[in-house]
Write an enzyme that holds these catalytic residues in place. Structure first.
Site, PDB file in Angstrom:
ATOM      1  N   SER A 205       0.816  -1.523   0.120  1.00 38.16           N
ATOM      2  CA  SER A 205      -0.020  -0.152   0.068  1.00 38.16           C
ATOM      3  C   SER A 205       0.712   1.224   0.022  1.00 38.16           C
ATOM      4  O   SER A 205       2.131   1.209   0.484  1.00 38.16           O
ATOM      5  CB  SER A 205      -1.056  -0.081   1.450  1.00 38.16           C
ATOM      6  OG  SER A 205      -1.337   1.575   1.230  1.00 38.16           O
ATOM      7  N   TYR A 218      -2.088  -1.392  10.172  1.00 39.99           N
ATOM      8  CA  TYR A 218      -2.057  -1.829   9.532  1.00 39.99           C
ATOM      9  C   TYR A 218      -0.670  -1.089   8.556  1.00 39.99           C
ATOM     10  O   TYR A 218       0.509  -1.457   8.187  1.00 39.99           O
ATOM     11  CB  TYR A 218      -3.220  -1.300   8.607  1.00 39.99           C
ATOM     12  CG  TYR A 218      -3.350  -0.653   6.701  1.00 39.99           C
ATOM     13  CD1 TYR A 218      -4.099  -1.808   6.584  1.00 39.99           C
ATOM     14  CD2 TYR A 218      -3.110  -0.138   6.804  1.00 39.99           C
ATOM     15  CE1 TYR A 218      -4.220  -2.511   4.973  1.00 39.99           C
ATOM     16  CE2 TYR A 218      -3.672   0.191   5.032  1.00 39.99           C
ATOM     17  CZ  TYR A 218      -3.988  -1.254   4.344  1.00 39.99           C
ATOM     18  OH  TYR A 218      -4.423  -1.061   3.230  1.00 39.99           O
TER      19      TYR A 218
HETATM   20  P1  NAD Z   1     -11.663  -5.962   0.515  1.00 33.98           P
HETATM   21  O1  NAD Z   1     -12.388  -6.302   1.781  1.00 33.98           O
HETATM   22  O2  NAD Z   1     -12.257  -6.650  -1.282  1.00 33.98           O
HETATM   23  O3  NAD Z   1     -10.553  -7.635   0.413  1.00 33.98           O
HETATM   24  C1  NAD Z   1      -9.655  -7.730   1.963  1.00 33.98           C
HETATM   25  C2  NAD Z   1      -9.752  -9.293   1.321  1.00 33.98           C
HETATM   26  O4  NAD Z   1      -9.420  -9.567   2.788  1.00 33.98           O
HETATM   27  C3  NAD Z   1     -11.281  -9.646   1.738  1.00 33.98           C
HETATM   28  O5  NAD Z   1     -12.270 -10.029   1.668  1.00 33.98           O
HETATM   29  C4  NAD Z   1     -11.276 -10.304   2.821  1.00 33.98           C
HETATM   30  O6  NAD Z   1     -10.642 -12.039   1.927  1.00 33.98           O
HETATM   31  C5  NAD Z   1      -9.520 -10.923   3.403  1.00 33.98           C
HETATM   32  N1  NAD Z   1     -10.025 -10.580   5.167  1.00 33.98           N
HETATM   33  C6  NAD Z   1      -9.952 -10.115   5.662  1.00 33.98           C
HETATM   34  N2  NAD Z   1      -9.477 -10.684   6.653  1.00 33.98           N
HETATM   35  C7  NAD Z   1      -9.177 -11.762   6.303  1.00 33.98           C
HETATM   36  C8  NAD Z   1      -8.652 -13.071   7.191  1.00 33.98           C
HETATM   37  N3  NAD Z   1      -8.993 -13.068   8.599  1.00 33.98           N
HETATM   38  N4  NAD Z   1      -9.365 -14.344   7.361  1.00 33.98           N
HETATM   39  C9  NAD Z   1      -8.806 -14.978   5.575  1.00 33.98           C
HETATM   40  N5  NAD Z   1      -9.002 -13.812   4.510  1.00 33.98           N
HETATM   41  C10 NAD Z   1      -9.441 -11.982   5.303  1.00 33.98           C
HETATM   42  O7  NAD Z   1     -10.402  -4.695   0.463  1.00 33.98           O
HETATM   43  P2  NAD Z   1      -8.879  -4.762  -0.809  1.00 33.98           P
HETATM   44  O8  NAD Z   1      -9.206  -2.957  -0.856  1.00 33.98           O
HETATM   45  O9  NAD Z   1      -9.722  -5.105  -1.931  1.00 33.98           O
HETATM   46  O10 NAD Z   1      -8.098  -5.031   0.208  1.00 33.98           O
HETATM   47  C11 NAD Z   1      -7.047  -6.032  -0.663  1.00 33.98           C
HETATM   48  C12 NAD Z   1      -5.464  -5.639  -0.512  1.00 33.98           C
HETATM   49  O11 NAD Z   1      -5.324  -4.398  -0.893  1.00 33.98           O
HETATM   50  C13 NAD Z   1      -5.735  -5.475   1.345  1.00 33.98           C
HETATM   51  O12 NAD Z   1      -4.081  -6.127   1.597  1.00 33.98           O
HETATM   52  C14 NAD Z   1      -5.416  -4.186   1.184  1.00 33.98           C
HETATM   53  O13 NAD Z   1      -4.441  -3.999   2.381  1.00 33.98           O
HETATM   54  C15 NAD Z   1      -4.359  -3.233   0.741  1.00 33.98           C
HETATM   55  N6  NAD Z   1      -5.050  -2.070  -0.003  1.00 33.98           N
HETATM   56  C16 NAD Z   1      -6.335  -2.067  -0.537  1.00 33.98           C
HETATM   57  C17 NAD Z   1      -6.026  -0.513  -0.890  1.00 33.98           C
HETATM   58  C18 NAD Z   1      -7.457   0.134  -0.767  1.00 33.98           C
HETATM   59  O14 NAD Z   1      -7.696   1.629  -1.552  1.00 33.98           O
HETATM   60  N7  NAD Z   1      -8.691  -0.434  -1.078  1.00 33.98           N
HETATM   61  C19 NAD Z   1      -5.464   0.863  -0.694  1.00 33.98           C
HETATM   62  C20 NAD Z   1      -4.228  -0.142  -0.217  1.00 33.98           C
HETATM   63  C21 NAD Z   1      -3.423  -1.642  -0.448  1.00 33.98           C
END
Ligand code: NAD
Ligand code: MG
Length: 313
Positions: A205, A218
């Site tokens: 991120s 985080y």
């Molecule tokens: P999202 O909520 O759609 O996806 C995150 C997923 O993590 C969930 O769907 C879930 O299946 C999984 N997860 C969470 N806790 C868990 C657990 N205990 N066991 C198994 N699975 C678990 O959100 P997203 O934004 O698509 O996140 C995906 C990745 O992208 C993450 O690593 C997040 O940190 C990263 N990210 C997101 C952003 C943003 O702005 N959305 C920015 C930078 C990084």
């Protein structure tokens, strides 16, 4: 000389409209959203978020760049992981997705999209906090896919806290376990099955470089992911296995309204990027496709930023 039109391997421009391959203006390619203040309990359902994040179901067009590959995507039910799973299938890969059982409804759409692409879909629900699940996940994927060439370490937990006083050690432990420690377990298991040409891609991120004062746990896990990626990449490069990371900026996913952001910040989410809008999950997928495909054969230990233009080191 014949005047008949010759068929071309390249699609006509009008055939690209509405796909990720169209040469349109990135400032307006996706709407500049102002999500209303909303809240769901973790992990949330993206099909119930307003607006529903765009994981590319209508727009991702594959070019066969991952033909016959076998991929495991954690957090593959929603958001960035779902967009990656859909894109990989349309690029020709069989895909297993891991997610929490509570996310079955979101996962079903992704499973259907993988199958509609004519590929094998495998659903592996479970909690990465559960040691047994964590340790068996890769082997289950290998068994049901018949091998593994691509591991996408993407599952993540993001909870805001106004102050360190409110950030419990339990939350810190969980964030580190799910976001980074699981990467050691899953990568170790995956590497036992991977041959030359295989890839591991970790979702990091912009928080790794610009830590928000309300995301002390985080953001630190994301710095650790960058470091882990660069170290492991050097360790396994001699085996012909590449490890890289993708660093999204603000992407509209259900992680945000499940306490990933202060509620009052949602309407402005992503507006402060040079592009002026939040990204959509579908805009992250091509970065993962590139890093998983042999087109990136000389790209190792890299962090590919997809953040709307914010400068990063
Ligand atoms: P999202 O909520 O759609 O996806 C995150 C997923 O993590 C969930 O769907 C879930 O299946 C999984 N997860 C969470 N806790 C868990 C657990 N205990 N066991 C198994 N699975 C678990 O959100 P997203 O934004 O698509 O996140 C995906 C990745 O992208 C993450 O690593 C997040 O940190 C990263 N990210 C997101 C952003 C943003 O702005 N959305 C920015 C930078 C990084
Ligand atoms: Mg989800």
């Amino acid at each position: 000389m014949s005047t008949e039109s010759t068929s071309s391997a390249f699609p006509e421009l009008h055939e690209l409209e509405g796909t990720q391959l169209a040469f349109d203006d990135p400032t307006t390619r996706h709407p500049r959203i102002s999500p209303p203040e909303q809240h769901q309990e973790e992990p949330g359902l993206e099909t119930e978020a307003d607006p529903v994040p765009d994981i590319g179901l209508e727009s991702y067009r594959g070019l066969g760049r991952l033909q016959g590959r076998k991929a495991l995507v954690t957090g593959g039910d929603s958001g960035i992981g779902a967009a990656v799973a859909v894109a990989f299938a349309r690029e020709g890969a069989d895909v297993a997705i891991a997610y929490l059982p509570a996310e079955n409804k979101d996962a079903e759409r992704v499973i259907k999209a993988i199958e509609d692409a004519g590929r094998t879909a495998v659903a592996l629900p479970g909690d990465l906090m559960d040691k047994g699940y964590r340790e068996d996940l890769v082997d289950s994927a290998v068994q049901q896919l018949g091998g593994l060439d691509i591991l996408i370490n993407n599952a993540g937990k993001q909870i805001v806290n106004d102050s360190l006083d409110e950030l419990t050690d339990e939350q810190v432990d969980e964030a580190f376990q799910i976001n980074i420690k699981a990467m050691y377990t899953l990568s170790r298991a995956a590497l036992k099955h991977m041959g030359p040409g295989s890839t591991i891609i970790n979702t990091t991120s912009i928080q790794a470089y610009q830590p928000s004062p309300v995301l002390l746990d985080y953001a630190a896990t994301k710095s650790a992911i960058n470091n882990f990626t660069k170290g492991l990449a050097q360790q396994v490069a001699p085996r012909g296995i590449r490890v890289n990371a993708v660093a999204p900026g603000p992407v509209w996913t259900v992680i945000q309204p499940t306490d990933g952001q202060p509620k009052e910040a949602l309407p402005e989410f992503g507006h402060d990027t040079p592009l002026g809008r939040a990204g959509q999950p579908v805009e992250m997928a091509p970065a993962f496709v590139f890093l998983a495909s042999p087109e990136s054969s000389y790209v190792i230990g890299e962090t590919l930023h997809a953040n709307g233009g914010t400068p990063t080191p």
